[in-house]
Design a protein around this motif. Sequence first.
Motif, PDB file in Angstrom:
ATOM      1  N   CYS A 286       3.544   2.424 -18.784  1.00 56.42           N
ATOM      2  CA  CYS A 286       2.402   2.170 -17.894  1.00 56.42           C
ATOM      3  C   CYS A 286       2.020   0.692 -17.833  1.00 56.42           C
ATOM      4  O   CYS A 286       1.388   0.261 -16.874  1.00 56.42           O
TER       5      CYS A 286
ATOM      6  N   SER B  60      -7.347  -1.150 -16.531  1.00 53.31           N
ATOM      7  CA  SER B  60      -7.222  -1.748 -15.198  1.00 53.31           C
ATOM      8  C   SER B  60      -8.488  -2.489 -14.811  1.00 53.31           C
ATOM      9  O   SER B  60      -8.444  -3.568 -14.205  1.00 53.31           O
ATOM     10  N   ASN B  61      -9.654  -1.934 -15.170  1.00 58.37           N
ATOM     11  CA  ASN B  61     -10.924  -2.605 -14.877  1.00 58.37           C
ATOM     12  C   ASN B  61     -11.022  -3.937 -15.611  1.00 58.37           C
ATOM     13  O   ASN B  61     -11.528  -4.928 -15.067  1.00 58.37           O
TER      14      ASN B  61
ATOM     15  N   GLN C 100      -7.561   3.502 -16.872  1.00 56.72           N
ATOM     16  CA  GLN C 100      -8.482   3.022 -15.844  1.00 56.72           C
ATOM     17  C   GLN C 100      -9.368   1.907 -16.391  1.00 56.72           C
ATOM     18  O   GLN C 100      -9.621   0.901 -15.720  1.00 56.72           O
ATOM     19  N   GLN C 101      -9.849   2.075 -17.617  1.00 59.23           N
ATOM     20  CA  GLN C 101     -10.651   1.021 -18.258  1.00 59.23           C
ATOM     21  C   GLN C 101      -9.821  -0.243 -18.438  1.00 59.23           C
ATOM     22  O   GLN C 101     -10.304  -1.360 -18.237  1.00 59.23           O
TER      23      GLN C 101
ATOM     24  N   GLN D  10      -3.147  -0.582 -10.332  1.00 58.14           N
ATOM     25  CA  GLN D  10      -3.178   0.751  -9.719  1.00 58.14           C
ATOM     26  C   GLN D  10      -1.796   1.387  -9.719  1.00 58.14           C
ATOM     27  O   GLN D  10      -1.664   2.611  -9.673  1.00 58.14           O
TER      28      GLN D  10
ATOM     29  N   LEU E 193      -1.275   3.853 -12.486  1.00 58.10           N
ATOM     30  CA  LEU E 193      -1.760   5.219 -12.334  1.00 58.10           C
ATOM     31  C   LEU E 193      -0.678   6.129 -11.754  1.00 58.10           C
ATOM     32  O   LEU E 193      -0.594   7.311 -12.107  1.00 58.10           O
TER      33      LEU E 193
ATOM     34  N   ALA F 294      -5.701   8.698 -19.222  1.00 59.49           N
ATOM     35  CA  ALA F 294      -6.000   8.244 -17.859  1.00 59.49           C
ATOM     36  C   ALA F 294      -7.280   7.409 -17.832  1.00 59.49           C
ATOM     37  O   ALA F 294      -7.351   6.374 -17.148  1.00 59.49           O
ATOM     38  N   SER F 295      -8.285   7.846 -18.589  1.00 60.78           N
ATOM     39  CA  SER F 295      -9.540   7.084 -18.636  1.00 60.78           C
ATOM     40  C   SER F 295      -9.328   5.719 -19.284  1.00 60.78           C
ATOM     41  O   SER F 295      -9.848   4.696 -18.823  1.00 60.78           O
TER      42      SER F 295
ATOM     43  N   GLN G 258      -6.037  -6.952  -8.705  1.00 60.90           N
ATOM     44  CA  GLN G 258      -6.632  -5.617  -8.814  1.00 60.90           C
ATOM     45  C   GLN G 258      -5.678  -4.521  -8.338  1.00 60.90           C
ATOM     46  O   GLN G 258      -5.800  -3.370  -8.763  1.00 60.90           O
TER      47      GLN G 258
END
Length: 607
Positions: free
Chosen positions: A178, A303-304, A300-301, A267, A270, A296-297, A263
């Motif tokens: 990932c 990626s943020n 996402q964090q 993505q 994912l 997944a969470s 950004q």
Amino acid sequence: MRMLGLAWRFKAAAAKVLVLQLVLLAMALSGLGLLGLGIDVLKHAVQADSAEPSWPLGLAPPDAWSAMAKVGLVAGAIFLIAAMRFFLDRWSTIQLAMFVHMIVADLRMMVYDKLQQLSFQFFDANDSGSIINRVTGDVQAVRMFIELAMIQIVMIVVSIAFFLTYMGSIHMQLTLVCLATSPLLLIMTIWFGNVVKPAYRKNRELFDTTVRVLSENVRGHHVVKGFSLENSEIAKFHATNGEFRDQQQWIFWRVSIFVPAIQMIPQINLIVLLTYGGYLYMQGEILFGSGLVVFASLLQQFSNQISQVAQITNVVQRSIVSADRVFEVLDAPLAIDTSPDAKPMVQSRGEVRFEGVEFRYKPDSDPVLRDISFTAKPGQTVAILGATGAGKTSLLSLIPRFYDPSAGRVLIDGVDVRDLDVQDLRRHIGIVFQESFLFSTTVADNIAFGHPNASRDQIENAAKIAQAHEFIMELPDGYNTVLSESGANLSGGQRQRLAIARAVLLEPPILLLDDPTAAIDPETEGEILEAMDRAMQGRTTLVVAHRLSTLRRADQVLVLDRGTLAQTGTHTQLMSEQGHYQHAAKLQIADDESLRLLGIPEHTEDR
């Protein structure tokens, strides 16, 4: 010492904020883990053949508990963590705000303190717009660097480390797959920094120019209106402001491309998670709640955090340029400083001697003064005459060490001024500059500027000596009248007389007067000269002058011509010989009869 104190407080406050942020991060991850646990509990309750939930630290509730009781326990733990996190987050925000404002206030004070210590050379090399912008705008940009860059960068690095560790504990191979795009993010970030950093430096320089144009227009509004050039000045400001705007837009377009690109890349991760992670779940290699959902969470964090890197990179590049400009002031060498073995100047007799003095404003520029040698004995008045640019003001500036000579020596009472304490030296010298500057405070405070503890009687006596008492008493509040900016509500002659009173109040053994009667009408000039004759008794005075009324009172006259000492002598001596002095005197004499009364041949040829 102040810098060390600031550094210590910075480290202490930063450590406190960092600890709070780490606690908040740990609590957030704990809450996320509990959420995944709750999902697994529910899934196991619905599908008895699914994998058993993995309780943290093996603290599983008794088997007799129902599924809803277990979910209620998890929910209660999540609520407790969320409540604690809310209060800690508020406290952390307050601590961060206090920390940042403390740093900014101290940094602004340090820059201002350093400006007070820097010599005239620094101010010669930097216009007022740039200096003001460094103390205000650039220091504020440093605040952004501390708040949005330094602390956030540390938190991002720590957060990413936590996320990677947690993700790796779930499934290492899935984590590596990932995050395969991460090197591309690093390359793009480095490229962006190299592109925009020079642009931000240019941006600050253009803003300096905009501030300078505005400042000059405000201070010179009477000249602009006097020549009816309002439209021309508007066009000048529009051009300067437009250049700043265009350059800002150039940066904006680069940022608007870089940030979305940064950004977008995470993505892609994912998509990898949904395909490869879904495959691992179906193979039973990871759990659903505490495995796939939590992963997944976390992704996402992650990626943020990477998205924040894009924003912070922009802030960092802008702030680094501002920080460089701030530290250019803080690191600027003190061209004029007191040497460690400086001699205290307790009391001065007032003897001033120049020995072979040469002076250049810059090492590679032409000398302003060349081989200047003379002696002003205690109590003497030495007048300095010369055309514009001859070096008169430069000569006076060497005595209080506004500058140091490039060669030769300036001595007071036989001691090189560079071997004296600078503050002691200047306290023994009263100065009236060519352009008198007054502060936006009371008349009394302006006169007592160099002697804040002076009594009202001392202030009034100085004003009387400078022939300023009468017009001061006619002001609305007398000595308590508050002057407008630069004393704009006074005439030029009134401002000059207050400046003379300010110098006289110190009762210094040495007075430096840069053409003090230039802005005074002939009637007042006579009164001031008479009063200053009394004030200068027993003091050494060097006065730049052009009027015969002043030159005739001098014990010695120095005639400067393009930086060299062309003539020396008394008024009488110099009037009896052909030269620059006699030529300057004749220009002030009305007619041939006046020349005969002074004993000057009517048709003397000037050299």
